[in-house]
Design an enzyme around this catalytic site. Structure first.
Site, PDB file in Angstrom:
ATOM      1  N   ASP A   1       0.838  -1.198   0.000  1.00  0.00           N
ATOM      2  CA  ASP A   1       0.000   0.000   0.000  1.00  0.00           C
ATOM      3  C   ASP A   1       0.873   1.248   0.000  1.00  0.00           C
ATOM      4  OD1 ASP A   1      -2.112  -1.795   0.376  1.00  0.00           O
ATOM      5  OD2 ASP A   1      -2.022  -1.581   2.564  1.00  0.00           O
TER       6      ASP A   1
ATOM      7  N   TYR B   1       5.902  -9.415   8.006  1.00  0.00           N
ATOM      8  CA  TYR B   1       5.707  -7.967   8.122  1.00  0.00           C
ATOM      9  C   TYR B   1       5.970  -7.526   9.560  1.00  0.00           C
ATOM     10  CZ  TYR B   1       3.288  -7.548   3.606  1.00  0.00           C
ATOM     11  OH  TYR B   1       2.972  -7.522   2.273  1.00  0.00           O
TER      12      TYR B   1
END
Lengths: 252, 252
Positions: free
Chosen positions: A58, A116
């Site tokens: 993103d 992540y």
């Protein structure tokens, strides 16, 4: 023909994400494709390079060790890609390593485990100048033990429909989370780390948003379980901001 | 008349340092003075605010808890300064707390102990996009045990002439360093922390530069001792970049 695998670090603040977008928006894939094309074709005519990344990111999301690959006919030594590309690249992208891999390797398709990180500043302040593009500042006090419990609830192979961005088109919402840890780094810094086989759109950010709600006492563990079971994209409305999210690493 | 003490955090990247400069250069003192003047004089005519900071900082140096004070006749509640000023201030400065203190308090003169942090990235790479304005990227491997030894050599009350910027005018070069620690934070991050009664211009950055030289095997502990004893501003030529330096805190 050679297949080159690169590991890159980037600061996502000034990018609208990895994937090339129409309208000249600045993307990591765009910057990398341009730099690689310029570098491999130096003095030899242009090469139409197609860069494959491990996955979309993103806008505003960072990466410590993002992996991509591309096919090329150049005979530049492997190590030359590191120095040569870094000379071309802007301040917010850096090639950490280059490798010649088999022609079959595909950075996206062959990823087995992605990890992540998510950074939260929880020091009682609404914002932090030093962490403003690097972490999510959460003002209300967070209970880290509760956050650990919430993270544990999300581990396993599940239907994560409730943790997917609306409008995302995928054939299945089942994903497997291998581990999800919450660490207190001191000085008000909290670091979440999640590993999985793959993630839906916004999935990490929606999971983090809900874990923070649990930590703030605004959502119970039972309510979190109900959200998972609902398999409804409307029930988990809290998405953590992208600036705290880092693609940490990928295993093949 | 009231005396207000503020503790602020700032990202020094876009500032030429604390102290107001001629020629419209962007300084933290300038931004704070403007915000305070605007805030305290709202609807009541201008107040000529004089903001005193704990000390000068170099261009690019950050602060986690920098202290300043100013006199004012306003009757705004103390807590109002935090919210009101933060509404005025840009993204890279933030007021963490405000306090009414005695009229005698002076942020600079009354400082008893100042602590600085210095962050180094030592992961084998020439630069790091994510740390580019937050740390010094040192490519060659550093020996942390040697750096600890070097830091210890600098502790105590000494003549630090060798660790002062050329052209700096002070009456004495004697300063006392209370402690100097070197910590391995993992993932290639090294954090140095130094506390002292006061510091000469560039002193922390020159000390860090020399400790890094010791860690890289380019300077011995004996040579470092010789540099201290030389009391010569020309011998310690290595100054660590300002982007890794943080004013951490001050005690009064």
């Amino acid at each position: 023909m050679r297949n080159i695998k690169l590991t890159i670090e980037f600061d996502g603040t000034e990018f609208v994400g990895w994937q090339i977008q129409p309208g000249g928006l600045r993307t990591v894939q765009g910057v990398m494709t341009e730099a690689i094309s310029r570098f491999t074709s130096a003095g030899m005519g242009g090469e139409d390079v197609k860069v494959t990344g491990v996955g979309r990111t993103d806008s505003g999301v960072h990466a410590r060790a993002y992996v991509l690959n591309f096919l090329t006919t150049t005979n530049i030594p492997t190590e030359g890609f590191v120095k040569g590309l870094n000379a071309e690249l802007p301040d917010d992208v850096f090639v950490k390593s280059a490798e010649d891999v088999s022609l079959e390797f595909n950075a996206r398709r062959d990823a087995k485990k992605k990890t992540y990180l998510y950074r939260i500043v929880n020091s009682g302040h609404r914002r932090s100048p030093l962490e403003r593009n690097r972490a999510w500042s959460v003002e209300e006090p967070l209970d880290i033990e509760l956050m650990k419990e919430a993270a544990a609830v999300l581990v396993g192979k599940k239907d994560f429909t409730s943790f997917c961005a609306a409008g995302s088109c995928v054939s299945t919402f089942v994903r497997e989370i291998f581990s999800f840890t919450v660490k207190d780094l001191g000085d008000g810094l909290i670091e979440l780390e999640v590993s999985g086989g793959g993630f839906l759109k916004y999935m990490v950010r929606i999971m983090v948003g809900n874990i923070v709600m649990v930590g703030a006492g605004k959502l119970t563990i039972d309510e979190l379980r109900t959200i998972i079971e609902a398999r409804d994209r409307e029930v988990a409305s809290i998405t953590a901001p992208s600036r705290g999210l880092y693609f940490k690493e990928v295993e093949y």
